[in-house]
Scaffold this motif. Sequence first.
Motif, PDB file in Angstrom:
ATOM      1  N   ALA A   1       0.832  -1.208   0.000  1.00  0.00           N
ATOM      2  CA  ALA A   1       0.000   0.000   0.000  1.00  0.00           C
ATOM      3  C   ALA A   1       0.868   1.260   0.000  1.00  0.00           C
ATOM      4  N   LEU A   2       1.935   1.270   0.797  1.00  0.00           N
ATOM      5  CA  LEU A   2       2.824   2.435   0.818  1.00  0.00           C
ATOM      6  C   LEU A   2       3.465   2.647  -0.549  1.00  0.00           C
ATOM      7  N   GLY A   3       3.887   1.556  -1.193  1.00  0.00           N
ATOM      8  CA  GLY A   3       4.449   1.663  -2.545  1.00  0.00           C
ATOM      9  C   GLY A   3       3.437   2.184  -3.538  1.00  0.00           C
ATOM     10  N   ARG A   4       2.197   1.730  -3.414  1.00  0.00           N
ATOM     11  CA  ARG A   4       1.129   2.202  -4.301  1.00  0.00           C
ATOM     12  C   ARG A   4       0.901   3.702  -4.114  1.00  0.00           C
ATOM     13  N   ILE A   5       0.899   4.149  -2.864  1.00  0.00           N
ATOM     14  CA  ILE A   5       0.708   5.575  -2.575  1.00  0.00           C
ATOM     15  C   ILE A   5       1.815   6.405  -3.226  1.00  0.00           C
ATOM     16  N   ILE A   6       3.042   5.935  -3.133  1.00  0.00           N
ATOM     17  CA  ILE A   6       4.158   6.641  -3.763  1.00  0.00           C
ATOM     18  C   ILE A   6       3.972   6.686  -5.278  1.00  0.00           C
ATOM     19  N   ASP A   7       3.553   5.573  -5.869  1.00  0.00           N
ATOM     20  CA  ASP A   7       3.308   5.546  -7.320  1.00  0.00           C
ATOM     21  C   ASP A   7       2.190   6.505  -7.717  1.00  0.00           C
TER      22      ASP A   7
ATOM     23  N   ILE B   1      -0.346  11.036   3.448  1.00  0.00           N
ATOM     24  CA  ILE B   1      -0.931  10.714   4.755  1.00  0.00           C
ATOM     25  C   ILE B   1      -2.422  10.444   4.620  1.00  0.00           C
ATOM     26  N   GLU B   2      -3.102  11.147   3.749  1.00  0.00           N
ATOM     27  CA  GLU B   2      -4.536  10.893   3.549  1.00  0.00           C
ATOM     28  C   GLU B   2      -4.762   9.491   2.996  1.00  0.00           C
ATOM     29  N   ARG B   3      -3.939   9.074   2.048  1.00  0.00           N
ATOM     30  CA  ARG B   3      -4.085   7.739   1.458  1.00  0.00           C
ATOM     31  C   ARG B   3      -3.691   6.640   2.443  1.00  0.00           C
ATOM     32  N   ILE B   4      -2.692   6.891   3.279  1.00  0.00           N
ATOM     33  CA  ILE B   4      -2.338   5.908   4.310  1.00  0.00           C
ATOM     34  C   ILE B   4      -3.562   5.627   5.165  1.00  0.00           C
TER      35      ILE B   4
END
Length: 159
Positions: free
Chosen positions: A62-68, A115-118
Amino acid sequence: MATVRVTAITTAVLDLEGLVSLVSASGVGAAVSFLGLVRDHNQGRRVVHLVYEAYEPLAERALGRIIDEARNQWPSATLAIHHRIGKLEIGEASVAIAAASAHRADAFAACRYAIERIKQIAPIWKHEYFDGGDVWIEGATADPDDEAAREHALRLACT
């Protein structure tokens, strides 16, 4: 010195300076950081400590997806995100985000978006211990592919 990873779910104390160094480069004109801290109160109760749990492989993904997603929205932005799990005391950092870009607007927006997506999609749960009891605080509930949720995070990031 250990290599700092772009994403991490960890029990270690978070290293914000290491994250900022990781995303900074010669073309960067702005670096923005966010540090989420354990506060001593919530919903009128005195918080004693928190325990974070995560399904680590999915949380890392999920963190990788958020960065992408952030990179697609702000191509010049570079991000790094670390989230801590385990028992955290008042004042300790639970999440650290660093974003860098050629211009400050993109760095700020990418950091806020992260942070919102996390909060929306990362399978990380918070168990809050307070005077007289404990409660699980609802974690991520949005489907990562839910465009409405992603658009909501984008609106928050750009306001």
